[in-house]
Design a protein around this motif. Structure first.
Motif, PDB file in Angstrom:
ATOM      1  N   ARG A 106       0.828  -1.215   0.000  1.00  0.00           N
ATOM      2  CA  ARG A 106       0.000   0.000   0.000  1.00  0.00           C
ATOM      3  C   ARG A 106       0.862   1.265   0.000  1.00  0.00           C
ATOM      4  O   ARG A 106       0.542   2.237  -0.681  1.00  0.00           O
ATOM      5  CB  ARG A 106      -0.925   0.015   1.215  1.00  0.00           C
ATOM      6  N   VAL A 107       1.936   1.236   0.771  1.00  0.00           N
ATOM      7  CA  VAL A 107       2.817   2.407   0.844  1.00  0.00           C
ATOM      8  C   VAL A 107       3.491   2.637  -0.503  1.00  0.00           C
ATOM      9  O   VAL A 107       3.624   3.776  -0.951  1.00  0.00           O
ATOM     10  CB  VAL A 107       3.871   2.252   1.966  1.00  0.00           C
ATOM     11  N   GLU A 108       3.909   1.566  -1.159  1.00  0.00           N
ATOM     12  CA  GLU A 108       4.540   1.704  -2.474  1.00  0.00           C
ATOM     13  C   GLU A 108       3.582   2.330  -3.482  1.00  0.00           C
ATOM     14  O   GLU A 108       4.005   3.076  -4.361  1.00  0.00           O
ATOM     15  CB  GLU A 108       5.036   0.354  -2.976  1.00  0.00           C
ATOM     16  N   ALA A 109       2.301   2.061  -3.338  1.00  0.00           N
ATOM     17  CA  ALA A 109       1.300   2.613  -4.255  1.00  0.00           C
ATOM     18  C   ALA A 109       1.002   4.085  -3.949  1.00  0.00           C
ATOM     19  O   ALA A 109       0.612   4.838  -4.840  1.00  0.00           O
ATOM     20  CB  ALA A 109       0.011   1.800  -4.184  1.00  0.00           C
ATOM     21  N   ASP A 110       1.176   4.496  -2.691  1.00  0.00           N
ATOM     22  CA  ASP A 110       0.873   5.877  -2.291  1.00  0.00           C
ATOM     23  C   ASP A 110       1.878   6.318  -1.236  1.00  0.00           C
ATOM     24  O   ASP A 110       1.569   6.371  -0.047  1.00  0.00           O
ATOM     25  CB  ASP A 110      -0.563   5.950  -1.743  1.00  0.00           C
ATOM     26  N   ASP A 111       3.092   6.655  -1.672  1.00  0.00           N
ATOM     27  CA  ASP A 111       4.176   6.918  -0.730  1.00  0.00           C
ATOM     28  C   ASP A 111       4.155   8.323  -0.118  1.00  0.00           C
ATOM     29  O   ASP A 111       5.053   8.681   0.628  1.00  0.00           O
ATOM     30  CB  ASP A 111       5.532   6.641  -1.357  1.00  0.00           C
ATOM     31  N   ARG A 112       3.131   9.113  -0.373  1.00  0.00           N
ATOM     32  CA  ARG A 112       3.003  10.442   0.231  1.00  0.00           C
ATOM     33  C   ARG A 112       1.895  10.474   1.295  1.00  0.00           C
ATOM     34  O   ARG A 112       1.555  11.538   1.798  1.00  0.00           O
ATOM     35  CB  ARG A 112       2.716  11.514  -0.836  1.00  0.00           C
ATOM     36  N   ASN A 113       1.354   9.335   1.625  1.00  0.00           N
ATOM     37  CA  ASN A 113       0.257   9.222   2.577  1.00  0.00           C
ATOM     38  C   ASN A 113       0.819   8.922   3.972  1.00  0.00           C
ATOM     39  O   ASN A 113       1.299   7.815   4.232  1.00  0.00           O
ATOM     40  CB  ASN A 113      -0.700   8.116   2.124  1.00  0.00           C
ATOM     41  N   TRP A 114       0.735   9.883   4.876  1.00  0.00           N
ATOM     42  CA  TRP A 114       1.309   9.692   6.208  1.00  0.00           C
ATOM     43  C   TRP A 114       0.604   8.583   6.975  1.00  0.00           C
ATOM     44  O   TRP A 114       1.216   7.896   7.798  1.00  0.00           O
ATOM     45  CB  TRP A 114       1.323  10.989   7.010  1.00  0.00           C
ATOM     46  N   ALA A 136      10.056   4.694   9.682  1.00  0.00           N
ATOM     47  CA  ALA A 136       8.760   4.860   9.022  1.00  0.00           C
ATOM     48  C   ALA A 136       7.899   5.863   9.789  1.00  0.00           C
ATOM     49  O   ALA A 136       7.197   6.684   9.181  1.00  0.00           O
ATOM     50  CB  ALA A 136       8.040   3.517   8.913  1.00  0.00           C
ATOM     51  N   MET A 137       7.960   5.832  11.113  1.00  0.00           N
ATOM     52  CA  MET A 137       7.199   6.795  11.912  1.00  0.00           C
ATOM     53  C   MET A 137       7.718   8.212  11.686  1.00  0.00           C
ATOM     54  O   MET A 137       6.933   9.156  11.620  1.00  0.00           O
ATOM     55  CB  MET A 137       7.263   6.444  13.400  1.00  0.00           C
ATOM     56  N   ARG A 138       9.034   8.356  11.562  1.00  0.00           N
ATOM     57  CA  ARG A 138       9.585   9.690  11.273  1.00  0.00           C
ATOM     58  C   ARG A 138       9.074  10.196   9.929  1.00  0.00           C
ATOM     59  O   ARG A 138       8.758  11.386   9.787  1.00  0.00           O
ATOM     60  CB  ARG A 138      11.118   9.639  11.270  1.00  0.00           C
ATOM     61  N   THR A 139       9.001   9.307   8.952  1.00  0.00           N
ATOM     62  CA  THR A 139       8.469   9.700   7.644  1.00  0.00           C
ATOM     63  C   THR A 139       7.014  10.117   7.770  1.00  0.00           C
ATOM     64  O   THR A 139       6.590  11.120   7.190  1.00  0.00           O
ATOM     65  CB  THR A 139       8.614   8.545   6.628  1.00  0.00           C
ATOM     66  N   ALA A 140       6.239   9.370   8.547  1.00  0.00           N
ATOM     67  CA  ALA A 140       4.834   9.720   8.759  1.00  0.00           C
ATOM     68  C   ALA A 140       4.716  11.095   9.406  1.00  0.00           C
ATOM     69  O   ALA A 140       3.871  11.920   9.016  1.00  0.00           O
ATOM     70  CB  ALA A 140       4.151   8.668   9.635  1.00  0.00           C
ATOM     71  N   ILE A 141       5.567  11.377  10.385  1.00  0.00           N
ATOM     72  CA  ILE A 141       5.551  12.663  11.076  1.00  0.00           C
ATOM     73  C   ILE A 141       5.863  13.785  10.083  1.00  0.00           C
ATOM     74  O   ILE A 141       5.201  14.826  10.071  1.00  0.00           O
ATOM     75  CB  ILE A 141       6.533  12.657  12.259  1.00  0.00           C
ATOM     76  N   GLU A 142       6.885  13.588   9.256  1.00  0.00           N
ATOM     77  CA  GLU A 142       7.262  14.605   8.263  1.00  0.00           C
ATOM     78  C   GLU A 142       6.132  14.864   7.269  1.00  0.00           C
ATOM     79  O   GLU A 142       5.831  16.013   6.933  1.00  0.00           O
ATOM     80  CB  GLU A 142       8.517  14.179   7.516  1.00  0.00           C
ATOM     81  N   LEU A 143       5.506  13.787   6.800  1.00  0.00           N
ATOM     82  CA  LEU A 143       4.434  13.926   5.809  1.00  0.00           C
ATOM     83  C   LEU A 143       3.173  14.563   6.398  1.00  0.00           C
ATOM     84  O   LEU A 143       2.459  15.286   5.714  1.00  0.00           O
ATOM     85  CB  LEU A 143       4.096  12.583   5.179  1.00  0.00           C
ATOM     86  N   ALA A 144       2.920  14.273   7.676  1.00  0.00           N
ATOM     87  CA  ALA A 144       1.709  14.813   8.319  1.00  0.00           C
ATOM     88  C   ALA A 144       1.828  16.307   8.557  1.00  0.00           C
ATOM     89  O   ALA A 144       0.827  17.012   8.599  1.00  0.00           O
ATOM     90  CB  ALA A 144       1.445  14.086   9.637  1.00  0.00           C
TER      91      ALA A 144
END
Length: 146
Positions: A106-114, A136-144
């Motif tokens: 799912r992440v590979e299909a939508d890698d900008r979704n926090w 991965a959590m750091r990426t989620a934090i950055e994207l959010a």
């Protein structure tokens, strides 16, 4: 709530430890010898590094908790209730790996979704890979964002 109390107790213990360490550093500086001053500076640097690390960890924890609250509000928190478990209650490795692969796709299909990155971090944690879970959590934090 239990986690917050644990974090508070450990933080207070670390602050007390840093305070005592700082006192020892000042004592060594006051000796005035070359060795004492050198050791004193080194000992005083330890609490500074420790405080910086504690602040980073507390900020990381607060940011992941903020994302968890957002997901809870919309009913999007990761659900592992259907995964196979051991008698101890821990999730079986094969089930965690399968769950991880589903989320990774799912992440590979939508890698900008926090939200998906948060779920990926959760999946990594279930699979036992704490380093990648934090990443991965750091990426989620950055994207959010804020």
């Amino acid at each position: 709530m239990k986690a917050r109390v644990t974090v508070a107790v450990l933080t207070v213990a670390l602050v007390a430890y840093f305070w005592l360490l700082g006192q020892r550093g000042v004592y060594l500086l006051e000796l005035g010898t070359v060795v004492g001053v050198g050791l004193g500076i080194g000992v005083l640097l330890l609490p500074v590094v420790g405080i910086v690390l504690v602040v980073f960890e507390l900020r990381f924890g607060a940011a992941t908790a903020r994302l968890a609250r957002k997901l809870a509000e919309t009913g999007d928190l990761p659900d592992d209730s259907e995964l196979a478990r051991r008698p101890s209650g821990r999730i079986e490795r094969a089930a965690a790996d399968e769950y991880f692969e589903t989320i990774r796709t799912r992440v590979e299909a939508d890698d900008r979704n926090w939200r998906l990155w948060y779920q990926l971090g959760y999946a990594y944690n279930l699979a036992g890979d704490r380093k990648r879970a934090r990443s991965a959590m750091r990426t989620a934090i950055e994207l959010a964002g804020p």
